[in-house]
Design a protein around this motif. Sequence first.
Motif, mmCIF file in Angstrom:
data_model
loop_
_atom_site.group_PDB
_atom_site.id
_atom_site.type_symbol
_atom_site.label_atom_id
_atom_site.label_comp_id
_atom_site.label_asym_id
_atom_site.label_seq_id
_atom_site.Cartn_x
_atom_site.Cartn_y
_atom_site.Cartn_z
ATOM 1 N N ARG A 4 1.771 9.062 -6.098
ATOM 2 C CA ARG A 4 1.785 10.468 -5.698
ATOM 3 C C ARG A 4 3.009 11.207 -6.241
ATOM 4 O O ARG A 4 2.919 12.360 -6.643
ATOM 5 C CB ARG A 4 1.757 10.570 -4.172
ATOM 6 N N PHE A 49 0.821 -1.209 0.000
ATOM 7 C CA PHE A 49 0.000 0.000 0.000
ATOM 8 C C PHE A 49 0.857 1.262 0.000
ATOM 9 O O PHE A 49 0.627 2.184 -0.779
ATOM 10 C CB PHE A 49 -0.942 -0.006 1.205
ATOM 11 N N THR A 50 1.852 1.306 0.871
ATOM 12 C CA THR A 50 2.689 2.501 0.977
ATOM 13 C C THR A 50 3.469 2.733 -0.319
ATOM 14 O O THR A 50 3.543 3.863 -0.811
ATOM 15 C CB THR A 50 3.646 2.396 2.176
ATOM 16 N N ASN A 58 7.383 1.928 -8.939
ATOM 17 C CA ASN A 58 7.022 1.141 -7.760
ATOM 18 C C ASN A 58 7.788 -0.180 -7.815
ATOM 19 O O ASN A 58 7.488 -1.024 -8.654
ATOM 20 C CB ASN A 58 5.517 0.887 -7.739
ATOM 21 N N MET A 89 1.657 8.158 5.908
ATOM 22 C CA MET A 89 1.962 6.761 5.603
ATOM 23 C C MET A 89 2.616 6.062 6.800
ATOM 24 O O MET A 89 2.352 4.890 7.058
ATOM 25 C CB MET A 89 2.850 6.654 4.368
ATOM 26 N N GLN A 106 1.156 4.096 -2.923
ATOM 27 C CA GLN A 106 0.821 5.487 -2.648
ATOM 28 C C GLN A 106 1.966 6.437 -3.040
ATOM 29 O O GLN A 106 1.748 7.447 -3.690
ATOM 30 C CB GLN A 106 0.462 5.674 -1.170
ATOM 31 N N TYR A 136 -5.586 15.270 -0.145
ATOM 32 C CA TYR A 136 -5.434 14.163 0.783
ATOM 33 C C TYR A 136 -6.599 14.180 1.758
ATOM 34 O O TYR A 136 -6.863 15.201 2.401
ATOM 35 C CB TYR A 136 -4.111 14.245 1.548
ATOM 36 N N HIS A 186 -0.108 5.056 9.030
ATOM 37 C CA HIS A 186 -0.756 3.850 8.517
ATOM 38 C C HIS A 186 0.026 2.605 8.953
ATOM 39 O O HIS A 186 -0.559 1.605 9.379
ATOM 40 C CB HIS A 186 -0.845 3.945 6.986
ATOM 41 N N PHE A 215 2.646 13.900 3.780
ATOM 42 C CA PHE A 215 2.158 12.590 3.354
ATOM 43 C C PHE A 215 3.051 11.470 3.892
ATOM 44 O O PHE A 215 2.573 10.369 4.166
ATOM 45 C CB PHE A 215 2.078 12.552 1.825
#
Length: 184
Positions: free
Chosen positions: A92, A84-85, A97, A156, A88, A142, A159, A152
């Motif tokens: 962003r 997920f991180t 990735n 994260m 993101q 956000y 999270h 941000f």
Amino acid sequence: MTKKINRQTALRALVGVGGTLPVLGQERSKKELKEFQEEFSVAWRRSLDYSLTIIGQMPEEHLDFHYTPEAMTFRGQFVHCIVFTAMQFAGRFDIPNPYDTKNDWQKLSKAQLIEEMKGFYAWVEKVVGELPADRLARHEGYAGGKIQAWRFFYAMENHIIHHRGQAICYLRLKGVTPEGYVGW
């Protein structure tokens, strides 16, 4: 008539200020953004230490433990943090990735999960260290509002803290007393 109060309004009322609180809306200078990058890296390394401590405490045979069928497994808590991180940050900040094509997460041994966590944390630290100040200062959407991009990174981390907390509960459910908290 009932008026809805958002977090910023409530905080203003609590501290008695009419303007925007510095922590919520302050524009950061290039020097301050560099300081953020350095501070975040230190905190991020401590977060890695604590994540590895928690993972290290769960016996290998319980990595697939979950307290209900719909809950994530212990391993899944940390896999989710990575996937997920990374998604993101990649989306962003328009960067590649490194986890985009990996799909064998549920087969990771404990040692492999630990190595993936180390690699993930190193990747995020590299990302935060390489972003230019103007990119960190940019305001973007956000959670229904706008924040500067540097914030941000803390969102994260929050999270990850949530899922690490879940993993601590899993340890307790398996009779493991978690080691003490590792703060900044």
